[in-house]
Design a protein around this motif. Sequence first.
Motif, PDB file in Angstrom:
ATOM      1  N   PHE A 300      54.957  62.639  46.894  1.00 56.70           N
ATOM      2  CA  PHE A 300      56.389  62.700  46.649  1.00 56.70           C
ATOM      3  C   PHE A 300      56.666  62.072  45.292  1.00 56.70           C
ATOM      4  O   PHE A 300      55.820  61.375  44.722  1.00 56.70           O
ATOM      5  N   VAL A 301      57.848  62.372  44.769  1.00 53.52           N
ATOM      6  CA  VAL A 301      58.290  61.754  43.522  1.00 53.52           C
ATOM      7  C   VAL A 301      59.566  60.979  43.805  1.00 53.52           C
ATOM      8  O   VAL A 301      60.328  61.314  44.726  1.00 53.52           O
ATOM      9  N   PHE A 302      59.810  59.947  43.015  1.00 57.84           N
ATOM     10  CA  PHE A 302      60.966  59.074  43.186  1.00 57.84           C
ATOM     11  C   PHE A 302      61.555  58.863  41.807  1.00 57.84           C
ATOM     12  O   PHE A 302      60.878  58.341  40.911  1.00 57.84           O
ATOM     13  N   PHE A 303      62.794  59.310  41.611  1.00 56.13           N
ATOM     14  CA  PHE A 303      63.352  59.252  40.263  1.00 56.13           C
ATOM     15  C   PHE A 303      64.840  58.932  40.265  1.00 56.13           C
ATOM     16  O   PHE A 303      65.537  59.113  41.271  1.00 56.13           O
ATOM     17  N   ASP A 304      65.294  58.458  39.113  1.00 56.13           N
ATOM     18  CA  ASP A 304      66.692  58.113  38.919  1.00 56.13           C
ATOM     19  C   ASP A 304      67.457  59.378  38.521  1.00 56.13           C
ATOM     20  O   ASP A 304      67.299  59.887  37.411  1.00 56.13           O
ATOM     21  N   ALA A 305      68.294  59.871  39.430  1.00 59.29           N
ATOM     22  CA  ALA A 305      69.039  61.105  39.181  1.00 59.29           C
ATOM     23  C   ALA A 305      70.242  60.883  38.260  1.00 59.29           C
ATOM     24  O   ALA A 305      70.889  61.842  37.848  1.00 59.29           O
TER      25      ALA A 305
END
Length: 357
Positions: A300-305
């Motif tokens: 999975f990826v985790f990012f600041d939208a």
Amino acid sequence: MKIKIKTTTLLLSGFAALYTCTAAAQIQVSLNENPFGPAKSVKTAIQQELQNIARYTRNEGDELVHRIAQKEGVDPEQIIVGEMLDLLGVTLALKAGPGSEFIYTVPGYPALVNGAARVGGKVIEVPLTEHLENDLSGIAAKVNAKTAAVFLVNPHNPSGTVSDSKAFHKFIHEVSKTALVIVDEAYLEFADQYKERTALQNIKDGDQVLVFRTFAKAYALAGLSIGYAIAPKGIAKYLKAQGLGSTHDLNRLSIAAAKASLADTTYISEVYRQVNQERTLWHKFLEQQHLKHSASQGNFVFFDAQVPHDKIAGYLQDHGIQTGRQFAPYHTWIRISIGLPEENRKIQDLLKEFYKQ
């Protein structure tokens, strides 16, 4: 009356068709499942085992335990089968007594500490570092005589980050002198340097550590709910005496699927290759969009939208994309499980359109 029945039937049929169509249109990237599915040999094993579904398990579970022990290089008595994190928390908190402390990283996967809290355990939260990693020094500073267990997920969820291997093993060695260290390695098969990173080595070195693994993620058996823990013999014996790890609690399909999964020696490496390839493309995409992200080693990826979570999640939901929940205090960040290549491209195209608005 016949007309009413026919009308109702037609309405129900229409609703079912609509529901099926809607469900089929959804892309599920919310729970870090493996979209590639289990190995072909595993599917075959499940189909073959269906003919025995009317029979209770006998020694099949014990055979699985021996195969797991062989894979991990430990004695069978060190293997505790089952998806157990919640019950493990309950058991440890009851043993340690009210007010015993359970340390874990926030945001994180709270199954174990939630179980402990239900029976009087006190949850001690330690925030992630600025690099979204487990704060090993911060956790170590919280350990005291009341600490019953330290719970870590490596790679972490939801950030996907891994701790430096040398520092991680040293941390476990030191902290386990005071409290039991529990390491959830649910996503480790997706990370590089698997053998160097696993806390199994700490167990073999004599540290008081319990390592949890699951067949739900990399092996793509989320719907069959089967996992296991590896522990020092004394800890494993105690937990089994409390009712954890009974092979009779396993069902035939889970056992057959898990055994076939272990027998396939090439599947996991292929899953790693595909996930790693898609993860790299995801990170490249996020960088092109100037979106800050974690150094994920999970699926999975985790990012600041850069917008409130509900806004970006709602936009994707409107386009048939189910994403992960919000993880406080990262209110503008979103976790997206890695899907099939075509699914990833669709989501990325939607994100491009979103940021053009």
